[in-house]
Design a protein around this motif. Structure first.
Motif, PDB file in Angstrom:
ATOM      1  N   GLN A 163       1.082  -1.361   0.212  1.00 25.03           N
ATOM      2  CA  GLN A 163      -0.392   0.029  -0.391  1.00 25.03           C
ATOM      3  C   GLN A 163       0.758   1.445  -0.314  1.00 25.03           C
ATOM      4  O   GLN A 163       0.649   2.509  -0.884  1.00 25.03           O
ATOM      5  N   TYR A 164       2.236   1.565   0.450  1.00 25.95           N
ATOM      6  CA  TYR A 164       3.035   2.024   0.337  1.00 25.95           C
ATOM      7  C   TYR A 164       3.667   2.342  -0.542  1.00 25.95           C
ATOM      8  O   TYR A 164       3.547   3.449  -0.906  1.00 25.95           O
ATOM      9  N   ASP A 167       0.592   3.529  -2.639  1.00 26.56           N
ATOM     10  CA  ASP A 167       0.362   5.532  -2.505  1.00 26.56           C
ATOM     11  C   ASP A 167       1.560   6.562  -2.651  1.00 26.56           C
ATOM     12  O   ASP A 167       1.083   7.274  -3.780  1.00 26.56           O
ATOM     13  N   LYS A 170       1.249   6.786  -6.849  1.00 24.81           N
ATOM     14  CA  LYS A 170       0.823   7.152  -6.752  1.00 24.81           C
ATOM     15  C   LYS A 170      -0.586   6.533  -7.945  1.00 24.81           C
ATOM     16  O   LYS A 170      -0.997   6.458  -8.778  1.00 24.81           O
TER      17      LYS A 170
END
Length: 332
Positions: A163-164, A167, A170
Motif C-alpha cells: 500500500q505504501y 500510494d 500514485k
C-alpha cells in the motif's frame, strides 16, 4: 547489525545444534512424567527440562535473535539447567526432519518449529506428537497437528508494504517482487502485496517469481539480474529485509537510484538503511522475532502444565517504518 557479529552469533547457535544427541535430560523418567501430564491435560507445576528449536537459516540475524529469545525464555521457565538446542535447517526439508528426530531422541519437552516446508514437514510433526512432544510453529505455519502457531500477520505485512508502494507511486508504475523460500509466511506476504497492487490497474508487476532465498547474497543476485532485464523499475517489494538490503546493494553497484525498496522485518540493518537520507530503502513492515519466540516457549510451557491456549493461532500485528518515523525506531 555488524556482519562479523552475526556470523559469530550464528556460529555459537550452530555449535548448540551440534550437541543435539548429547543434550538429553538427566532423568528420562522425569521427562516421561512431563509428557504424561501434558497429554492428559493435568494442570500442575511441571518443570520444563529441554527445548529444541529448528529455524530456517541462522545466517539471517532475525533467526539468531529468535534463538537467543528461545534460550532466555526456556531459562525463565525451566531454570539455568534447562537444555536448549538450536539448529539451522538451511530451508532443507530432509535436514529439518532429521533435526526433529534428534529432538525426539534428545527427549525434549517442547519443539519450536520454523518450518522449511509447511506440508512436507507434516510426517515429522506427527511423529513428534506421537512421541508425546509439544510442537509450537513459529513465524510460519506447519501441518501435522502442531499445538499452536505464533506468527506475524504476514498478509497484513505484505499489504502494508505494498500500500505504501501504491500510494507513493500514485497508483502508476513498474514493481518487482524479490521473492523468497516458498514457506507459508513468504507466500502470505506476497499474497498480501498482490492483493493491494491488483486494485491499481496502472501498477504493473514485472517479476514476482525470483527466489532470493531470504538472504543478502540472494537479494544481490536476484536484483542484479532484474536490473539487467528491466531498464525501468519504480519500486521493489522484498519479502524480508536481508534480501531488501541485498537489492539495495545491487542498485548501488549499478548506480541506479530511480526506484525505492520496501521490505519486511524491521531489522536493524533495514532501520539504518531507511535512516540514510540518500538511500533508496524506503520502508519496512515490522516483525517481532524476540516476542514470537518468547511467546512460543511460554505457550509450550503452559501446555506442558495442562493449560491449552484459548486460541491456537496467535497473530502479531506489524506496523510500517518509513523515513518519516524511523528516528523513533530501534528495531529488534
Amino acid at each position: 547489525m555488524n556482519v562479523k557479529k552475526i556470523a559469530i552469533a550464528a556460529s555459537i547457535l550452530g555449535l548448540l545444534s551440534s550437541t543435539v544427541i548429547g543434550c538429553t535430560n538427566n532423568s528420562q523418567n522425569g521427562n516421561t512424567a512431563n509428557t504424561s501430564a501434558a497429554s492428559k491435560g493435568v494442570t500442575g507445576d511441571v518443570k520444563l527440562r529441554a527445548v529444541g528449536f529448528t529455524v530456517g537459516d541462522l545466517s539471517n540475524p532475525f533467526f539468531v535473535v529468535m534463538g537467543q529469545a528461545v534460550e532466555a525464555a526456556a531459562k525463565k521457565f525451566g531454570g539455568n539447567d534447562v537444555k536448549v538446542i538450536v539448529a539451522s535447517s538451511a530451508y532443507d526439508l530432509n535436514q529439518q526432519t532429521n533435526q526433529i528426530e534428534n529432538f525426539i531422541a534428545a527427549n525434549t519437552d517442547i519443539i519450536v518449529l520454523n518450518a522449511a516446508d509447511k506440508s512436507g514437514i507434516q510426517p515429522a510433526v506427527e511423529r513428534a506428537k506421537q512421541a508425546g512432544k509439544i510442537v509450537i510453529a513459529v513465524d510460519t505455519g506447519a501441518d501435522g497437528g502442531v499445538d499452536a502457531t505464533i506468527t506475524t500477520n504476514n498478509v497484513k505485512a505484505g499489504e502494508l508494504g505494498c500500500q505504501y508502494i501504491a500510494d507513493r507511486l500514485k497508483g502508476k508504475g513498474n514493481v518487482v517482487i524479490v521473492n523468497g523460500p516458498p514457506v507459508e509466511s513468504v507466500l502470505q506476504r506476497v499474497s498480501g502485496c498482490e492483493k493491494v497492487l491488483s486494485k491499481y490497474p496502472d501498477l504493473k508487476i514485472l517479476s514476482k517469481n525470483q527466489n532470493a532465498e531470504g538472504s543478502r547474497d540472494g537479494g544481490l543476485r536476484v536484483m542484479t539480474d532484474l536490473l539487467t532485464t528491466f531498464p525501468k523499475i519504480d519500486a521493489v517489494f522484498a519479502i524480508n529485509d536481508p534480501s531488501g538490503v541485498g537489492a539495495e546493494l545491487a542498485a548501488n553497484q549499478a548506480q541506479r537510484k530511480d526506484f525505492f525498496i520496501v521490505g519486511v522485518d524491521g531489522a536493524p540493518e533495514a532501520i539504518k538503511a531507511i535512516a540514510d537520507k540518500n538511500g533508496i530503502y524506503a520502508a519496512t513492515a515490522t516483525q517481532n522475532p524476540r516476542g514470537m519466540a518468547t511467546e512460543a516457549v511460554r505457550v509450550g510451557n503452559d501446555i506442558l502444565n495442562g493449560k491449552k491456549p484459548s486460541n491456537s493461532t496467535i497473530l502479531l500485528t506489524p506496523k510500517l517504518i518509513t523515513k518519516d518515523n524511523v528516528s523513533t525506531e530501534k528495531g529488534w
